[in-house]
Design a protein around this motif. Structure first.
Motif, PDB file in Angstrom:
ATOM      1  N   ASP A 125      -4.386 -26.008 -25.378  1.00  0.00           N
ATOM      2  CA  ASP A 125      -3.969 -27.082 -26.271  1.00  0.00           C
ATOM      3  C   ASP A 125      -2.474 -27.352 -26.208  1.00  0.00           C
ATOM      4  O   ASP A 125      -1.948 -28.136 -26.986  1.00  0.00           O
ATOM      5  CB  ASP A 125      -4.353 -26.757 -27.720  1.00  0.00           C
ATOM      6  CG  ASP A 125      -5.862 -26.828 -27.927  1.00  0.00           C
ATOM      7  OD1 ASP A 125      -6.514 -27.606 -27.203  1.00  0.00           O
ATOM      8  OD2 ASP A 125      -6.368 -26.105 -28.802  1.00  0.00           O
ATOM      9  N   ASP A 126      -1.788 -26.702 -25.294  1.00  0.00           N
ATOM     10  CA  ASP A 126      -0.335 -26.856 -25.232  1.00  0.00           C
ATOM     11  C   ASP A 126       0.056 -28.252 -24.753  1.00  0.00           C
ATOM     12  O   ASP A 126      -0.578 -28.827 -23.859  1.00  0.00           O
ATOM     13  CB  ASP A 126       0.277 -25.824 -24.290  1.00  0.00           C
ATOM     14  CG  ASP A 126       0.187 -24.422 -24.850  1.00  0.00           C
ATOM     15  OD1 ASP A 126      -0.012 -24.297 -26.065  1.00  0.00           O
ATOM     16  OD2 ASP A 126       0.319 -23.461 -24.068  1.00  0.00           O
ATOM     17  N   ASP A 127       1.096 -28.797 -25.363  1.00  0.00           N
ATOM     18  CA  ASP A 127       1.685 -30.055 -24.914  1.00  0.00           C
ATOM     19  C   ASP A 127       2.785 -29.725 -23.920  1.00  0.00           C
ATOM     20  O   ASP A 127       3.830 -29.205 -24.278  1.00  0.00           O
ATOM     21  CB  ASP A 127       2.248 -30.814 -26.124  1.00  0.00           C
ATOM     22  CG  ASP A 127       3.036 -32.055 -25.724  1.00  0.00           C
ATOM     23  OD1 ASP A 127       3.022 -32.419 -24.527  1.00  0.00           O
ATOM     24  OD2 ASP A 127       3.667 -32.663 -26.602  1.00  0.00           O
ATOM     25  N   ASP A 128       2.531 -30.034 -22.666  1.00  0.00           N
ATOM     26  CA  ASP A 128       3.514 -29.789 -21.615  1.00  0.00           C
ATOM     27  C   ASP A 128       3.775 -31.092 -20.856  1.00  0.00           C
ATOM     28  O   ASP A 128       4.002 -31.087 -19.652  1.00  0.00           O
ATOM     29  CB  ASP A 128       3.014 -28.704 -20.662  1.00  0.00           C
ATOM     30  CG  ASP A 128       4.125 -28.166 -19.767  1.00  0.00           C
ATOM     31  OD1 ASP A 128       5.278 -28.100 -20.235  1.00  0.00           O
ATOM     32  OD2 ASP A 128       3.844 -27.825 -18.599  1.00  0.00           O
ATOM     33  N   GLY A 129       3.715 -32.210 -21.608  1.00  0.00           N
ATOM     34  CA  GLY A 129       3.947 -33.515 -21.011  1.00  0.00           C
ATOM     35  C   GLY A 129       5.391 -33.962 -21.205  1.00  0.00           C
ATOM     36  O   GLY A 129       5.970 -33.774 -22.285  1.00  0.00           O
ATOM     37  N   TYR A 130       5.982 -34.536 -20.157  1.00  0.00           N
ATOM     38  CA  TYR A 130       7.380 -34.951 -20.202  1.00  0.00           C
ATOM     39  C   TYR A 130       7.538 -36.343 -19.611  1.00  0.00           C
ATOM     40  O   TYR A 130       6.807 -36.740 -18.701  1.00  0.00           O
ATOM     41  CB  TYR A 130       8.262 -33.966 -19.423  1.00  0.00           C
ATOM     42  CG  TYR A 130       8.346 -32.602 -20.064  1.00  0.00           C
ATOM     43  CD1 TYR A 130       9.322 -32.317 -21.014  1.00  0.00           C
ATOM     44  CD2 TYR A 130       7.430 -31.609 -19.732  1.00  0.00           C
ATOM     45  CE1 TYR A 130       9.390 -31.072 -21.608  1.00  0.00           C
ATOM     46  CE2 TYR A 130       7.490 -30.360 -20.330  1.00  0.00           C
ATOM     47  CZ  TYR A 130       8.476 -30.100 -21.268  1.00  0.00           C
ATOM     48  OH  TYR A 130       8.529 -28.862 -21.867  1.00  0.00           O
ATOM     49  N   LEU A 131       8.518 -37.056 -20.154  1.00  0.00           N
ATOM     50  CA  LEU A 131       8.914 -38.335 -19.580  1.00  0.00           C
ATOM     51  C   LEU A 131      10.277 -38.185 -18.937  1.00  0.00           C
ATOM     52  O   LEU A 131      11.109 -37.414 -19.411  1.00  0.00           O
ATOM     53  CB  LEU A 131       8.964 -39.428 -20.655  1.00  0.00           C
ATOM     54  CG  LEU A 131       7.608 -39.797 -21.265  1.00  0.00           C
ATOM     55  CD1 LEU A 131       7.431 -39.122 -22.609  1.00  0.00           C
ATOM     56  CD2 LEU A 131       7.462 -41.305 -21.408  1.00  0.00           C
ATOM     57  N   HIS A 132      10.503 -38.922 -17.864  1.00  0.00           N
ATOM     58  CA  HIS A 132      11.773 -38.841 -17.149  1.00  0.00           C
ATOM     59  C   HIS A 132      12.277 -40.253 -16.866  1.00  0.00           C
ATOM     60  O   HIS A 132      11.529 -41.109 -16.381  1.00  0.00           O
ATOM     61  CB  HIS A 132      11.602 -38.088 -15.827  1.00  0.00           C
ATOM     62  CG  HIS A 132      10.988 -36.735 -15.982  1.00  0.00           C
ATOM     63  ND1 HIS A 132      11.696 -35.622 -16.365  1.00  0.00           N
ATOM     64  CD2 HIS A 132       9.707 -36.317 -15.836  1.00  0.00           C
ATOM     65  CE1 HIS A 132      10.894 -34.584 -16.440  1.00  0.00           C
ATOM     66  NE2 HIS A 132       9.674 -34.982 -16.114  1.00  0.00           N
ATOM     67  N   GLY A 133      13.546 -40.488 -17.180  1.00  0.00           N
ATOM     68  CA  GLY A 133      14.140 -41.786 -16.910  1.00  0.00           C
ATOM     69  C   GLY A 133      15.528 -41.879 -17.502  1.00  0.00           C
ATOM     70  O   GLY A 133      15.922 -41.064 -18.340  1.00  0.00           O
ATOM     71  N   ALA A 134      16.268 -42.874 -17.058  1.00  0.00           N
ATOM     72  CA  ALA A 134      17.668 -43.024 -17.449  1.00  0.00           C
ATOM     73  C   ALA A 134      17.831 -44.010 -18.600  1.00  0.00           C
ATOM     74  O   ALA A 134      16.991 -44.896 -18.795  1.00  0.00           O
ATOM     75  CB  ALA A 134      18.482 -43.509 -16.246  1.00  0.00           C
ATOM     76  N   PRO A 135      18.908 -43.882 -19.385  1.00  0.00           N
ATOM     77  CA  PRO A 135      19.206 -44.882 -20.414  1.00  0.00           C
ATOM     78  C   PRO A 135      19.318 -46.272 -19.800  1.00  0.00           C
ATOM     79  O   PRO A 135      19.774 -46.426 -18.660  1.00  0.00           O
ATOM     80  CB  PRO A 135      20.560 -44.415 -20.971  1.00  0.00           C
ATOM     81  CG  PRO A 135      20.629 -42.970 -20.650  1.00  0.00           C
ATOM     82  CD  PRO A 135      19.907 -42.800 -19.347  1.00  0.00           C
ATOM     83  N   PHE A 136      18.885 -47.269 -20.547  1.00  0.00           N
ATOM     84  CA  PHE A 136      18.920 -48.682 -20.176  1.00  0.00           C
ATOM     85  C   PHE A 136      17.891 -49.041 -19.096  1.00  0.00           C
ATOM     86  O   PHE A 136      17.726 -50.211 -18.779  1.00  0.00           O
ATOM     87  CB  PHE A 136      20.320 -49.128 -19.726  1.00  0.00           C
ATOM     88  CG  PHE A 136      21.378 -48.915 -20.761  1.00  0.00           C
ATOM     89  CD1 PHE A 136      21.411 -49.681 -21.914  1.00  0.00           C
ATOM     90  CD2 PHE A 136      22.359 -47.943 -20.593  1.00  0.00           C
ATOM     91  CE1 PHE A 136      22.381 -49.482 -22.882  1.00  0.00           C
ATOM     92  CE2 PHE A 136      23.342 -47.739 -21.554  1.00  0.00           C
ATOM     93  CZ  PHE A 136      23.351 -48.517 -22.696  1.00  0.00           C
ATOM     94  N   SER A 137      17.214 -48.059 -18.539  1.00  0.00           N
ATOM     95  CA  SER A 137      16.161 -48.339 -17.566  1.00  0.00           C
ATOM     96  C   SER A 137      14.817 -48.377 -18.277  1.00  0.00           C
ATOM     97  O   SER A 137      14.501 -47.490 -19.078  1.00  0.00           O
ATOM     98  CB  SER A 137      16.124 -47.262 -16.477  1.00  0.00           C
ATOM     99  OG  SER A 137      14.955 -47.387 -15.687  1.00  0.00           O
ATOM    100  N   ASN A 138      13.988 -49.371 -17.959  1.00  0.00           N
ATOM    101  CA  ASN A 138      12.672 -49.495 -18.574  1.00  0.00           C
ATOM    102  C   ASN A 138      11.582 -48.747 -17.811  1.00  0.00           C
ATOM    103  O   ASN A 138      10.409 -48.836 -18.158  1.00  0.00           O
ATOM    104  CB  ASN A 138      12.284 -50.975 -18.701  1.00  0.00           C
ATOM    105  CG  ASN A 138      13.106 -51.692 -19.757  1.00  0.00           C
ATOM    106  OD1 ASN A 138      13.542 -51.079 -20.727  1.00  0.00           O
ATOM    107  ND2 ASN A 138      13.333 -52.976 -19.568  1.00  0.00           N
TER     108      ASN A 138
END
Length: 471
Positions: A222-235
């Motif tokens: 049940d662990d949440d090991d999800g990540y988002l990756h991206g730079a500021p101002f980038s959609n």
């Protein structure tokens, strides 16, 4: 010969502190601290006597203990009753039909609490729309403009690690923020190993492009090991890692790429919904204009309340905004370098040795940060004995075994409820700095461990034994 002398010195150091306090010997010789950088200082606040000192001058990575420095400095320089202010203004003229020939401006000064879930500030936008209606404006022949000129455009420190960028806990620092500068992205997950389906986001982030490389985890995990990756101002955001399988809905959180523009867009939409037509698209760049008329001022909760959230829940967003706001004390535009200078100058003027203070952000995520236990203990002693705002600072700290990020620390031990401190943890770093009450004595302490092996739970237990050994 030099190697022999160095070995002899280190051996003498360990034996000496071990003789003074059995807890130190256990701490230094703990198997999961072999090869670690360790430093400890404990001082009786009233007498000024140092009762425990193991390399207390050593500067180590503090993680979220850095928030103690940010919040203490802010209370001292801004005051516990300080509130961030966000004025609403317009330029141009309003004709007899209620048409504004000009723009509406949201003027930021770094308030991180606008629309924040922490303070349940869900109705702020209604108050803003009501304020526009009271001016008599019925149509806007112009734009809603997010004025973020009070802060520079370095919205994240350049030395934050890439693995954090794009996640809610590494959201950027803007002159205008909204909804904690984050959104939730919702998934429906299937069998282990399958790619979860994106259901949508809250609030809606239609402008975002998600590259979904997420996988459903193994059955029973049940662990949440999800990540988002991206730079500021980038959609664009890349989603990696795993989340639980076979869920109708599961959510993770990301950072808004451009909160000021999101806020201007939201305000434009709500004005249109209220029957106040806005002809222009929302903007996040200041338009050249003069003679602004201020018609409303949005105020944040008090700094004391913000500091309590920052320290109690280790809120990175709040810490970074409070830190950068310090730079506006003497400057028209806030920069991280100026905020760092202000912090350093303040504590130097108040007798702290700043030679072991290396500050690169306000929250402690930068791996370039360095602070010594000595500096923390000096700061804590000052805040307890000399600060006008000592109560606000003290009450902001989690209590061991009871609240905030210290709920598990020392739970079920004689020190539960008697240690008030800030935790700090990032990969292979675990630190605790704060106060300890033993009978009629009160101690300021700082325990810092860098590059331990094993689990954080194992490291915490060793630190607990050290704290329990203090007499």
């Amino acid at each position: 010969m030099k190697k022999i002398l160095l070995f002899a010195f280190l051996l003498f150091d360990v034996c000496l502190v071990g003789a003074l306090n059995p807890g130190i010997k256990h701490f230094v010789e703990a198997p999961n601290f072999k090869g670690s950088n360790l430093a400890v200082l404990v001082k009786d606040i009233k007498s000024g006597k140092v009762v425990l000192d193991y390399r207390g001058e050593k500067s180590l990575m503090p993680a979220s203990n850095m928030k103690l420095i940010t919040t203490a400095t802010a209370l001292e320089l801004l005051g516990a009753d300080f509130r961030f202010e966000t004025p609403l203004e317009y330029d141009g003229t309003i004709d007899v039909q209620g048409v504004l020939h000009g723009n509406i401006y949201i003027v930021g000064s770094g308030d991180p609490t606008i629309g924040s879930a922490v303070f349940n500030d869900h109705d702020f936008i209604k108050r803003w729309v009501d304020a526009v209606q009271k001016t008599g404006i019925k149509t806007v022949l112009g734009h809603v403009v997010a004025n973020v000129s009070a802060f520079d455009k370095e919205v994240t420190p350049p030395d934050w690690t890439w693995e954090n960028m794009g996640n809610y806990f590494a959201a950027g620092v803007f002159g205008l923020s909204v909804y904690d500068n984050m959104y939730a992205i919702h998934f429906k997950t299937g069998a282990p190993g399958s790619t979860p389906q994106i259901l949508g986001t809250t609030p809606p982030m239609y402008e975002m492009v998600f590259h979904n490389m997420l996988k459903a985890g193994k059955t029973g995990e049940d662990d949440d090991d999800g990540y988002l990756h991206g730079a500021p101002f980038s959609n664009e955001r890349y989603i990696t890692g795993t989340i639980p399988s076979n869920r109708e809905q599961f959510s993770i959180h990301g950072d808004m790429p451009n909160p000021p523009l999101k806020l201007a867009t939201l305000f434009t939409e709500k004005l249109n919904e209220a029957g106040i037509a806005v002809s222009g698209a929302p903007l996040d760049e200041m338009k050249n204009s003069d003679n602004h008329t201020r018609f409303f001022v949005h105020q944040s909760p008090t700094l004391a309340e913000i500091v309590k959230e920052t320290n109690m829940q280790s809120n990175n967003l709040y810490a970074e905004h409070v830190f950068k706001r310090l730079a506006l004390i003497n400057n028209a535009v806030a920069t991280r370098d100026e905020a760092t200078r202000i912090v350093r100058d303040f504590w130097k003027q108040h007798g702290a040795d700043v030679s072991t203070l290396f500050q690169h952000d306000g929250c402690g995520m930068s791996p370039m940060n360095g602070v010594s236990p000595r500096f923390f203990v000096d700061l804590l002693s000052y805040m307890r004995t000399q600060s006008k705002y000592k109560d606000a600072f003290f009450k902001s700290l989690p209590v061991a075994g009871q609240s905030g990020t210290l709920k598990k620390l020392l739970d079920g031990t004689p020190l539960a409820g008697k240690v008030m401190a800030k935790s700090g943890s990032i990969r292979r770093v675990l630190c605790y700095s704060g106060y300890m009450e033993l009978g009629n004595k009160e101690y300021a302490f700082s325990v810092m461990v860098n590059n331990y092996t094993g689990s954080s739970t194992e490291a915490r237990k060793v630190i607990e034994q050290l704290l329990l050994s203090v007499r």
